[in-house]
Design a protein around this motif. Structure first.
Motif, short mmCIF file in Angstrom:
data_model
loop_
_atom_site.label_atom_id
_atom_site.label_comp_id
_atom_site.label_asym_id
_atom_site.label_seq_id
_atom_site.Cartn_x
_atom_site.Cartn_y
_atom_site.Cartn_z
N VAL A 71 89.29 27.57 101.31
CA VAL A 71 90.50 27.67 100.49
C VAL A 71 91.40 26.45 100.70
O VAL A 71 91.98 25.91 99.74
CB VAL A 71 91.27 28.97 100.80
CG1 VAL A 71 92.68 28.94 100.22
CG2 VAL A 71 90.52 30.17 100.25
N ALA A 115 92.63 34.64 100.67
CA ALA A 115 93.02 34.96 99.29
C ALA A 115 94.53 35.07 99.15
O ALA A 115 95.12 34.61 98.16
CB ALA A 115 92.35 36.27 98.85
N LYS A 116 95.18 35.66 100.15
CA LYS A 116 96.64 35.80 100.12
C LYS A 116 97.30 34.44 100.22
O LYS A 116 98.29 34.15 99.52
CB LYS A 116 97.11 36.71 101.24
CG LYS A 116 98.61 36.98 101.22
CD LYS A 116 99.01 37.99 102.30
CE LYS A 116 100.51 38.25 102.29
NZ LYS A 116 100.92 39.24 103.32
N LYS A 164 96.03 31.60 99.25
CA LYS A 164 95.82 30.94 97.97
C LYS A 164 96.82 31.42 96.93
O LYS A 164 97.39 30.62 96.17
CB LYS A 164 94.39 31.19 97.49
CG LYS A 164 94.05 30.52 96.17
CD LYS A 164 92.59 30.76 95.80
CE LYS A 164 92.24 30.08 94.49
NZ LYS A 164 90.81 30.29 94.13
N LYS A 165 97.08 32.72 96.92
CA LYS A 165 98.03 33.28 95.97
C LYS A 165 99.44 32.77 96.24
O LYS A 165 100.19 32.47 95.29
CB LYS A 165 98.01 34.81 96.05
CG LYS A 165 98.90 35.50 95.03
CD LYS A 165 98.77 37.01 95.13
CE LYS A 165 99.66 37.69 94.09
NZ LYS A 165 99.55 39.18 94.16
#
Length: 258
Positions: free
Chosen positions: A114, A246-247, A249-250
């Motif tokens: 990421v 993922a968090k 990246k968000k």
């Protein structure tokens, strides 16, 4: 028994008693001298040890710091951060790492894809700070030597690739394999164009050892609890148990909207 004999025995007993008292007094003085001498010796030894320890600490600090030579392109306060990504990125990730630290390798393994994606896209800038925590805890110089080698790679414009190679090939925490410059130079062969005479000289001379020591000093002054320490725009996200790649990246995407 005649009076004369009685008097003689009494006089002998009295002389014996007096002599015993003298011996007791002498023994007390001897013991006092021994105890007093021991106390003085202990205090003297403690003072010597204190002076030696203090001087040793000063020598270590002096040797560890040495000349502070920052690697090419270092940024931030005192030039202690190695940047990866574009300066124009709206999000900044600050990472304090030790190349001997197993938790740092776990972080890299989980978050690297990421981080690479976001830095390549120009959305995230990462500022790497190198520390020597494991050297202090486990002994050895692998953390320092690896950090110096990474700084040498930065001079060649190949920090990011060599950084990843060092974590991919990290030895067990108790194995101070990175203390060997030959190992660090061998791993440079995994990065195209890095194994050059200039890189080898930089590694073997410990060119950036003073800079590494200054970086670790900044880590200590920062009051951080351990490595890795990962700050997203100043907030420690590594301590957030809900954090995932993922968090992260968000969070970066949210900042880059508009």
């Amino acid at each position: 028994m005649s009076e004369k004999n009685r008097e003689g025995k009494r006089t002998a007993r009295e002389k014996l008693a007096v002599e015993r008292e003298k011996q007791k007094a002498a023994e007390k003085r001897r013991r006092a001298l021994i105890v007093g001498g021991a106390v003085v010796a202990v205090l003297g030894l403690a003072a010597v040890i204190g002076v030696v320890a203090a001087n040793a600490g000063k020598d270590d600090d002096s040797e560890a710091s040495g000349p502070v030579v920052a690697p090419s392109g270092a940024q931030g306060k005192d030039g202690l951060a190695i940047p990866v990504g574009k300066d124009s990125a709206k999000s900044t990730l600050t990472v304090w790492e030790d190349f001997r630290c197993p938790a740092c390798k776990s972080f890299e393994t989980a978050y690297r894809p990421v981080i690479h994606e976001l830095t390549d896209a120009g959305r995230l800038k990462v500022e790497y700070h190198l520390v020597t925590l494991i050297d202090g805890n486990m002994g050895g110089t692998g953390s320092r030597n690896a950090a110096n080698a990474a700084a040498c790679a930065q001079d060649a414009g190949k920090f990011a690739a060599y950084h990843d190679v060092l974590f991919d090939n990290q030895p067990p925490e108790v194995d101070d394999a990175y203390a060997g410059n030959a190992k660090l130079i061998e791993l440079a062969g995994k990065v195209d164009g890095l194994d050059t005479p200039a890189f080898r000289e930089c590694v073997e001379n410990g060119t950036h050892n003073g800079w590494v020591a200054k970086s670790h000093e900044a880590f200590n002054k920062g009051g951080f609890s351990g490595t890795p320490t990962v700050l997203f725009d100043g907030e420690n996200i590594y301590q957030d148990r809900t954090m995932t790649p993922a968090k992260l990246k968000k969070m970066v995407q949210e900042q880059n909207k508009g």
